[in-house]
Structure formats: structure tokens, C-alpha cells
Write an enzyme that holds these catalytic residues in place. Structure first.
Site, short mmCIF file in Angstrom:
data_model
loop_
_atom_site.label_atom_id
_atom_site.label_comp_id
_atom_site.label_asym_id
_atom_site.label_seq_id
_atom_site.Cartn_x
_atom_site.Cartn_y
_atom_site.Cartn_z
N ARG A 184 0.20 -1.68 7.91
CA ARG A 184 0.73 -0.47 7.28
C ARG A 184 1.73 0.27 8.17
O ARG A 184 2.36 1.23 7.71
CB ARG A 184 -0.41 0.46 6.88
CG ARG A 184 -1.35 -0.12 5.83
CD ARG A 184 -2.14 0.93 5.10
NE ARG A 184 -1.28 1.78 4.30
CZ ARG A 184 -1.71 2.85 3.63
NH1 ARG A 184 -2.99 3.19 3.69
NH2 ARG A 184 -0.88 3.58 2.91
N ARG B 11 -10.38 5.62 10.92
CA ARG B 11 -8.93 5.49 11.00
C ARG B 11 -8.33 6.47 12.01
O ARG B 11 -7.91 6.08 13.09
CB ARG B 11 -8.30 5.67 9.61
CG ARG B 11 -8.71 4.59 8.60
CD ARG B 11 -8.17 3.21 8.97
NE ARG B 11 -8.51 2.19 8.00
CZ ARG B 11 -7.83 1.94 6.89
NH1 ARG B 11 -6.76 2.66 6.61
NH2 ARG B 11 -8.21 0.99 6.06
N ASP C 164 0.80 -1.22 0.00
CA ASP C 164 0.00 0.00 0.00
C ASP C 164 0.84 1.27 0.00
O ASP C 164 0.30 2.37 0.13
CB ASP C 164 -0.92 0.02 1.23
CG ASP C 164 -2.16 -0.84 1.03
OD1 ASP C 164 -2.51 -1.12 -0.12
OD2 ASP C 164 -2.77 -1.23 2.05
N HIS D 36 -11.70 7.08 4.84
CA HIS D 36 -10.81 8.23 4.97
C HIS D 36 -11.53 9.48 4.48
O HIS D 36 -12.36 9.40 3.56
CB HIS D 36 -9.54 8.06 4.12
CG HIS D 36 -8.44 7.31 4.79
ND1 HIS D 36 -7.52 6.58 4.08
CD2 HIS D 36 -8.05 7.21 6.09
CE1 HIS D 36 -6.64 6.05 4.91
NE2 HIS D 36 -6.94 6.42 6.14
N CYS E 189 -5.15 9.49 -2.98
CA CYS E 189 -4.43 8.53 -2.15
C CYS E 189 -2.99 8.37 -2.63
O CYS E 189 -2.08 8.16 -1.83
CB CYS E 189 -5.11 7.17 -2.18
SG CYS E 189 -6.67 7.09 -1.27
#
Length: 257
Positions: A82, A127, A57, A156, A250
Site C-alpha cells: 500500500r 498498523r 486498495d 484499524h 474506509c
């Protein structure tokens, strides 16, 4: 930006991700390259961070930090898979002279933090932690406005809202709590309200330089809305990144001056 050299969907940490769905990495690289060329074609400089094996990612650099002037707040990821990305981004920024703050509270960088030119909008609910709000305000010394995300598809802030210029945003109201919608309506009475079809293409996962809006090619109605308001849509197909719940924004960490 970070090339999707190691891009894959090997786990599921948002509703878009399905490890059983094949990913075409070559196509992802080609689409990412087109996105980068769109930025350079508009006259923007693009710095590239090296991808790290085992971090699929990492292409989503927006999550790695939030940068305003020469100060940066590093990310602290909620999902353990992550977590190793965070120090890589901090090291890159530090090596280029940024004053990087190591966070205590969970924040996922520009995934949930949006600079409006006056204040920082912060998405919480999935998140980034509400505890991050005070830390963000302390690091940057500007007003911080909390927004509650309520739809897990829009996990997000940058999947549900984009800042177009200092006076205009576009957003998908059902992604937010009723209280946050009222707050956004008060702050931005002339906001562009985007429909579900375009939101589901992650059309709002876009970047704007105040005139040109680089966005998902599939969000055609949103492109028309932008053009009607005097913005120039720059459509780019990043549909392969959508398999991981990501898009144009992103894949782009903006270094705000």
C-alpha cells in the site's frame, strides 16, 4: 472518495482478505456509487481522487491521510503493497492548498485516527505505530489519546469505533485492551456498545455528521441502537468492499474543519 475502478483482492494483509474469493468489481462500483449518492443526498460535498492502476486498495481513502482544518498528516503504510498510495494522497491534498506533513512514523490516516472535536483517538497494535503519537500531537497541536487494539479482525480503529458527535461514540469493547476499555468508559460513559454480530458486518466502520450515520446496511441492531439515541441511520450496502476488510468509513476520508 476514490472509485473502486481497480478494486481487487490480490493479497491478504488482514484477516478479511482471501485472494481465492472472487470479487465482483462492477458490484463494488455500484455500491460505492450508492454510498457517494447517500452523502450528496444528505447535502455533503464529495471530492473524488482518481484511481491508480495497480493500487486495488486505493478505494479506501480514509487510510490516505488525516486532515484537520488546513493541515494534513499524510499516511505512512505498514504494508509495502500500500506504500505507493501515500504520495498520491499527499499530492492531491497539496494541490488543493492543504499544508501536508510527510510522516516519519507509521500511521494509516483515518483508519487509526479519529477526531472527536476535542482530541484525536489513535488506534495502535496492528498498523499505526505508538511512535506516531508524538508526531500527531506535534502536527495538530491537540490532545492525543492512545487506544490499544487486540483483535486482528479489527486491525484499524475505524473498524471497531465510530465518533457519532462530540459527546458520543459507538464501539465494540472486545476489540480493545482492558485498559483502553476503561479509558473509553471514563471518557464516554454513555457510549453505545455494539455487539459482535454488527461489528463483524463492520457496522462501526461508519461516518456521522452529528445526526445522520451512514453505515453498513447489515448492522441492523446497531441501527436500532442509534435510532433509540436520536441518530438517523442511513444504511448502505457495501458488502463487496468487506471482502478486503473495508466499509463505509474506509471508503471516506473526512476533511475536518
Amino acid at each position: 472518495m476514490c472509485p473502486p475502478t481497480h478494486f481487487a483482492v490480490t493479497y491478504a494483509i488482514n484477516p478479511w482478505m482471501d485472494p481465492g474469493q472472487p470479487v465482483d468489481r462492477d458490484l463494488a462500483v455500484a455500491q460505492w456509487t450508492t454510498l457517494r449518492e447517500a452523502y450528496t443526498g444528505l447535502g455533503h460535498r464529495v471530492d473524488v481522487i482518481d484511481p491508480v492502476p495497480g493500487l486495488p486498495d486505493m478505494v479506501f481513502t480514509a487510510n490516505g491521510a488525516f486532515v484537520l482544518g488546513r493541515r494534513a498528516l499524510g499516511a505512512r503504510f505498514r504494508e509495502e503493497v500500500r506504500t505507493p498510495e501515500a504520495p498520491v494522497h499527499r499530492e492531491w491534498l497539496t494541490s488543493r492548498g492543504f499544508d501536508v506533513h510527510v510522516p516519519q512514523a507509521i500511521n494509516e490516516g483515518e483508519g487509526d485516527l479519529a477526531w472527536t472535536g476535542k482530541h484525536i483517538l489513535v488506534g495502535t497494535g496492528f498498523r499505526s505505530s505508538p511512535e506516531a503519537l508524538a508526531e500527531i500531537a506535534s502536527v495538530f497541536g491537540v490532545p492525543v489519546i492512545a487506544l490499544d487494539l487486540v483483535d486482528p479482525r479489527f486491525y484499524h480503529l475505524d473498524t471497531a469505533l465510530t465518533v457519532l458527535d462530540e459527546h458520543t461514540i459507538a464501539y465494540f469493547p472486545p476489540a480493545f485492551s482492558a485498559a483502553s476499555c476503561r479509558q473509553l468508559d471514563a471518557l464516554y460513559p454513555d457510549a453505545i456498545v455494539v455487539g459482535e454480530e454488527d461489528a463483524m458486518h463492520l457496522g462501526l466502520n461508519a461516518t456521522s455528521d452529528g445526526q445522520n450515520v451512514v453505515m453498513a446496511a447489515q448492522a441492523k441492531k446497531m441501527a436500532d441502537q442509534l435510532a433509540e439515541r436520536g441518530f438517523i441511520p442511513v444504511p448502505v450496502d457495501v458488502s463487496e468492499l468487506l471482502k478486503a476488510g473495508g466499509g463505509v468509513k474506509c471508503a471516506t476520508l473526512e476533511l475536518h474543519t
